[in-house]
Every structure is written in structure tokens, then in C-alpha cells.
Design a protein around this motif. Sequence first.
Motif, PDB file in Angstrom:
ATOM      1  N   GLY A  78     -11.253   8.592   7.098  1.00 32.56           N
ATOM      2  CA  GLY A  78     -12.038   7.407   7.404  1.00 32.56           C
ATOM      3  C   GLY A  78     -11.913   6.294   6.389  1.00 32.56           C
ATOM      4  N   GLY A  79     -10.949   6.414   5.500  1.00 31.46           N
ATOM      5  CA  GLY A  79     -10.768   5.393   4.468  1.00 31.46           C
ATOM      6  C   GLY A  79      -9.787   4.321   4.896  1.00 31.46           C
ATOM      7  N   GLY A  80      -9.615   3.321   4.034  1.00 34.38           N
ATOM      8  CA  GLY A  80      -8.654   2.258   4.290  1.00 34.38           C
ATOM      9  C   GLY A  80      -7.301   2.597   3.708  1.00 34.38           C
ATOM     10  N   LYS A  81      -6.575   1.596   3.283  1.00 35.22           N
ATOM     11  CA  LYS A  81      -5.260   1.793   2.693  1.00 35.22           C
ATOM     12  C   LYS A  81      -5.354   1.847   1.174  1.00 35.22           C
ATOM     13  CE  LYS A  81      -2.741  -0.540   6.418  1.00 35.22           C
ATOM     14  NZ  LYS A  81      -1.843  -1.662   6.778  1.00 35.22           N
ATOM     15  N   ALA A  82      -4.364   2.498   0.560  1.00 38.84           N
ATOM     16  CA  ALA A  82      -4.301   2.586  -0.903  1.00 38.84           C
ATOM     17  C   ALA A  82      -3.532   1.372  -1.415  1.00 38.84           C
ATOM     18  CB  ALA A  82      -3.615   3.878  -1.332  1.00 38.84           C
ATOM     19  N   TYR A  83      -4.234   0.242  -1.564  1.00 35.13           N
ATOM     20  CA  TYR A  83      -3.587  -1.019  -1.921  1.00 35.13           C
ATOM     21  C   TYR A  83      -3.196  -1.080  -3.397  1.00 35.13           C
ATOM     22  CZ  TYR A  83      -5.085  -3.085   2.526  1.00 35.13           C
ATOM     23  OH  TYR A  83      -5.257  -3.380   3.846  1.00 35.13           O
ATOM     24  N   ASP A  91       0.857  -1.186   0.000  1.00 31.44           N
ATOM     25  CA  ASP A  91       0.000   0.000   0.000  1.00 31.44           C
ATOM     26  C   ASP A  91       0.888   1.230   0.000  1.00 31.44           C
ATOM     27  OD1 ASP A  91      -0.433   1.473   2.984  1.00 31.44           O
ATOM     28  OD2 ASP A  91       0.415  -0.541   3.046  1.00 31.44           O
ATOM     29  N   ASP A  92       0.325   2.338  -0.477  1.00 32.93           N
ATOM     30  CA  ASP A  92       1.070   3.592  -0.555  1.00 32.93           C
ATOM     31  C   ASP A  92       1.114   4.212   0.833  1.00 32.93           C
ATOM     32  OD1 ASP A  92       2.050   6.155  -0.955  1.00 32.93           O
ATOM     33  OD2 ASP A  92       1.083   6.362  -2.915  1.00 32.93           O
ATOM     34  N   ARG A  93       2.266   4.109   1.471  1.00 31.59           N
ATOM     35  CA  ARG A  93       2.382   4.573   2.851  1.00 31.59           C
ATOM     36  C   ARG A  93       2.379   6.095   2.962  1.00 31.59           C
ATOM     37  NH1 ARG A  93       7.040   0.831   5.323  1.00 31.59           N
ATOM     38  NH2 ARG A  93       6.663   2.182   7.126  1.00 31.59           N
ATOM     39  N   ASP A  94       2.633   6.781   1.854  1.00 32.85           N
ATOM     40  CA  ASP A  94       2.523   8.237   1.861  1.00 32.85           C
ATOM     41  C   ASP A  94       1.078   8.677   2.076  1.00 32.85           C
ATOM     42  OD1 ASP A  94       5.204   8.519   1.439  1.00 32.85           O
ATOM     43  OD2 ASP A  94       5.040   8.995  -0.696  1.00 32.85           O
ATOM     44  N   LYS A  95       0.147   7.810   1.738  1.00 31.22           N
ATOM     45  CA  LYS A  95      -1.279   8.175   1.809  1.00 31.22           C
ATOM     46  C   LYS A  95      -1.980   7.666   3.066  1.00 31.22           C
ATOM     47  CE  LYS A  95      -1.770   8.229  -3.240  1.00 31.22           C
ATOM     48  NZ  LYS A  95      -2.470   7.644  -4.401  1.00 31.22           N
ATOM     49  N   ARG A  96      -1.273   6.948   3.914  1.00 33.12           N
ATOM     50  CA  ARG A  96      -1.919   6.327   5.075  1.00 33.12           C
ATOM     51  C   ARG A  96      -2.564   7.339   6.010  1.00 33.12           C
ATOM     52  NH1 ARG A  96       1.983   1.394   7.272  1.00 33.12           N
ATOM     53  NH2 ARG A  96       1.715  -0.006   5.476  1.00 33.12           N
ATOM     54  N   VAL A  97      -1.833   8.371   6.386  1.00 33.60           N
ATOM     55  CA  VAL A  97      -2.349   9.354   7.339  1.00 33.60           C
ATOM     56  C   VAL A  97      -3.560  10.072   6.762  1.00 33.60           C
ATOM     57  CG1 VAL A  97      -1.835  11.467   8.614  1.00 33.60           C
ATOM     58  CG2 VAL A  97      -0.115   9.653   8.449  1.00 33.60           C
ATOM     59  N   GLU A  98      -3.435  10.484   5.514  1.00 35.56           N
ATOM     60  CA  GLU A  98      -4.534  11.193   4.858  1.00 35.56           C
ATOM     61  C   GLU A  98      -5.790  10.321   4.786  1.00 35.56           C
ATOM     62  OE1 GLU A  98      -5.618  12.812   0.370  1.00 35.56           O
ATOM     63  OE2 GLU A  98      -3.527  12.448   0.942  1.00 35.56           O
ATOM     64  N   LEU A  99      -5.620   9.072   4.414  1.00 31.56           N
ATOM     65  CA  LEU A  99      -6.767   8.163   4.302  1.00 31.56           C
ATOM     66  C   LEU A  99      -7.369   7.868   5.672  1.00 31.56           C
ATOM     67  CD1 LEU A  99      -5.395   5.683   1.623  1.00 31.56           C
ATOM     68  CD2 LEU A  99      -7.304   7.269   1.345  1.00 31.56           C
ATOM     69  N   LYS A 100      -6.525   7.751   6.685  1.00 28.25           N
ATOM     70  CA  LYS A 100      -7.035   7.486   8.026  1.00 28.25           C
ATOM     71  C   LYS A 100      -7.871   8.649   8.538  1.00 28.25           C
ATOM     72  CE  LYS A 100      -5.553   5.841  12.567  1.00 28.25           C
ATOM     73  NZ  LYS A 100      -4.388   5.449  13.414  1.00 28.25           N
ATOM     74  N   LYS A 101      -7.418   9.882   8.253  1.00 22.42           N
ATOM     75  CA  LYS A 101      -8.165  11.065   8.683  1.00 22.42           C
ATOM     76  C   LYS A 101      -9.527  11.131   8.012  1.00 22.42           C
ATOM     77  CE  LYS A 101      -4.241  14.087   9.781  1.00 22.42           C
ATOM     78  NZ  LYS A 101      -3.491  15.298   9.357  1.00 22.42           N
TER      79      LYS A 101
END
Length: 570
Positions: A65-70, A53-63
Amino acid sequence: MSTDAPKLSPVEKIKQDSEFLKGSIDTEMAADTDHFGKEDIQLLKFHGTYQQDDRDKRVELKKSGGGKAYSMMVRCRIPGGRITSDQMLAQLDLCDELGNSTLKITTRQTIQLHGVLKRDLRDTINRINEIELSTLAACGDVNRNIMCCPAKNADGVHQEMLQLTDALTEALAPQTPAYHELWITDPDTGEKTLQGGGPVVEPLYGPTYLPRKFKIGIALPEDNCIDIYTQDLGFLAVVRDAKVIGYNVLVGGGMGTTPALKRTYPALAKRMAFCTPDQAVDVAKAVIKVQRDHGNRADRKVARMKYLVDEWGVEKFRRSVEEYYGQPLKDCTEDDVTGFDDHMGWQDQGDGLWSYGLNIENGRIYDDEQRQLKSLMREICQTFGTELRMTGHQSIIVTDLQEQDKDRLIEIIQRHKVPTTEQTSTVRRWSIACVALPTCGLAITESERRLPSIIDGLEQPLAKLGLDKERFTVRMTGCPNGCARPYNADIALVGKAKDKYTLYVGGGWLGNRLGYIYKDLVPDADIVDEIVGIAAAFKANRNADESLGDFCDRVGKDDLAVLAAAAERP
């Protein structure tokens, strides 16, 4: 004492229950989800793909309410790094149409696609097979892509080594029909094709395959360009009168370690025995069978063959190999590694044609405003149509060029704003990095995205010290797993904590010595200064003809720190 068998690791049960790597991959492929479950993630590795998954997007997606960018990383199996121009063009198409618009040349002479979505995975692997490449066994607990010297040379020695590479690739490939059933479709009907028939049997690997990944390399004493001492199994060619009379067999190399666990460590291979060319394939099978039957299946952290070789000792290991092989083997000859050619720049093939090795920094092929590597590769393939060969330093060799093609190739390279090898600094040319962030799930720190700027910071001080032509390896990894083979380099940076690295020194470009920890938890901002200090100490205190790695090994950690602190820096 208990006589119970040791408890197997969870991955062993997954393999046992998988029906020879089939698992529930087909069912999950049909499901309307963007990722696979944890069991199939393990099996997919054998098919040549990792879920990331794109770890650059983890924080943004968590904020939000989304999951991971697989997405999936898809790796090819390309023995010896040989690929046709048409195959390269097809790979470039795939990265644009189904990937993240880049290709990654790996440290094992193959190609990775990144950013492939789950829904496109079957199409991607099927198209790779249509161009007569494969992803089978590019990852997983099997023999992976076999490395071999990539030099295009008309002498019979290189040809014999490549023939062994191909013979080993075929002999050691998994036999399960699950790969074709899952990924390959008939071009006329569009139906999935199940190749083979009868009972599903793995005559070499068995139903649970190997305890851990397995790597093979083939090298020449004067040209250890595939880092033979880092391989689980190495074949070092023994040449007499311009003919390969056999191979010194090395066993038990491996780079990965877990610093918090003292029972894990990097190791260099040990010289085991000599075999003739016609013995090599069966000796390789015997080595694999020893690891298959005696490797650690309870703890994957100590499951690589290096731990078995160290536990038994090389003599006991050799006796077991000879039992599986069926007869004694001769002792190694005196031949050992003496040189390393990265095959960059112009090289005479000996058949009236030329090869040109082009440095690809950290193996990433892409286009941006500064340079157009991807467009460059397209034009090279379309213009010359020759075979390409990838190196263990993540670069590319263009082969079979006519004398009159030389100026034209250089013009094409420069027109795409790509530095020629001659324009590339020595320190950059001898540096490699793993992928690390943002896609590798194991990465602790940056690597591929950070190393270029570190090299930028080193070039001018090295030039002022008069060391700009000095050859030494700089390798960087985002975690201790060691995919860029850091532990035997002159200088290595291994991710240890957020924005902090373990700095290793004292290996060498020859690849036959491990380095030592010079400083731990070095802040990212201090890396360049630390390396410049080492270089300044080397300049002021080296012996005649001493390499940087040899110098660091000779003086040791404590004296090096004193010398570096006292050295005059530019």
C-alpha cells in the motif's frame, strides 16, 4: 491552409512559465514530501538532476500500500572528463554520505550520483559546487557536457582542443541566476546567494531554451574516442605541422529513436563546413541559434537537431548557420575519422610522465567482496594526487605518473582485486552499457546489470575461435533512447520488450557507420548464442584485415543469418 502557429509541447509551456528555470522548485524543496511535481521535474533537469524511483521495489511497495521509492540522480558537468584527485575524493564521500554508495562514470565523460533523497538534494548540489564542479546544464534542453579526447599529451594539439572545450563550456552555459539562488549557499552565513543582478536574460537560449538536448564533441581524425558522428555538433581537428589550423564542423548526429514511430531514427552527423580556431565558439553559437529558432517545439520526439538537418538538407542548414554567424564558411577539408584509441593501459605523455587507463566495467565504481573499485580510487587519489580523466567508454585515466610509480600503481590495483587493463579481455574492454534498471524510468530491459554476464559468456567462445584479441564494440541499452550509443557499434543490444532485445550489427568501432537490425525481439537467454554465431560466421568468411562490423555490413542481414546458421561454433 491554416497560418496558425503549431501547438507547442507541454514542456515548452513549462519552460516559458518557469522564470528562467526557477519554477516552484524552492517551494517544493521546502515541502514535506519525498518527490517533486511533474512541472518541476522537467526544470530540475536543467539543474543537473532527474527524479527516479527504485523499480525493483515497485511491486513490493504496491502490495504493502505504499508509494514509490523516490530518489534523485545528480549529474556533474565535467568538460572533457577532467577531474582532480581531491574532486574525486569528494565525489566518493558524497556517494557514501548522500547517495547509494556508488558512482557512475557516464558515456559523456562525467559522473552521476544515484540514490540522493529529495531532502539531501540541495546539500548535494551545493557540495559539488564547493569543490569547483557544477551540475548546471548537465541535463535539460541546453548544451550538455562537452566531450573531448581525454588523452594527457604534451603536444600542443591536445591542449588546443581542451582550450576549445573550456571556451565552449563557458560561452554556451545558461546565464539564469536561478541555479545559484536555488542551490548555492554562502559558506560563512549559510544564506543562499543570488549571483549576478539586473534583468534575468538568456542572450543565447532565450526564455524557452532549446527544443531538445544538445551535445558537442571534439575529436582528432586518428582518434575518434568521443564518437564525433553521434554528436549534434562535432569539431574534428584539422592538424598541419603539429598545430590545429581549424576544425571540420559536423552537424546533426543523435542516437535516440522510438521504434513505433517511423518518423524517429538514429542519425550520424553530416560534414558541414570548416572553421578556424578563433571562429569555433561563434560558429557553435550560430548552430545553436538555428536549432533554437527552427527546431521542432511541437513534438519532442522529433525535436533533436538531426531532424532539422535532415528536413532542410545540410546545405540549407549551412546557409542558415552562415547567416547567424555573419559570413560564409569554407568547405570541409579532406580530413575525416581514421582511428580510435580507448587510451587504456600505459601511454607516454611526451613530457617524461605516464598515464594509465584503467577499464571500469560499465563505469560503475563500487565495493563488494569480489572487487573494491571505490577503495581503489580512494587510494589512487590519496597516493598520487594527480589529475584523472574519464573516457567516453566509461573508464578512467590516471595521469602524470613517474616511471617509478608504475609498479606501485599496478600493485594497488591488484590488491583491491580489480583486473588491470592488461588482464581485461578485449571484448569486455570495448563494451559499454547504460544504467537502465532499476533507476532509469525509460528502461524496458536490463543493461548495466546484464552486460557483464553476457561478456562472461562470450569470452571463452571468442578465445576458441581465435578472436579474443579482435577489437569490436559491444554496446547495450535498456531502451531505444540510445544513451550508450548503440546504433553505430559493431554489435548492439537495445531493449525492446520485457527480457527481449533488438540485435543490431554492422556499425563499427570507428563510429562513422550505422548498423542495421539483424534480429528483433531476441530473448535474453539467446543473446550469447546469437553473438557467437555472428562471430563464427565472421571467422570463417571474413576478408583479410576486415573488421567484424565491416564484415556484417558487407554480407548484409540475410546472408549473415545463413552464414551464422552454417558456421561451426565452439
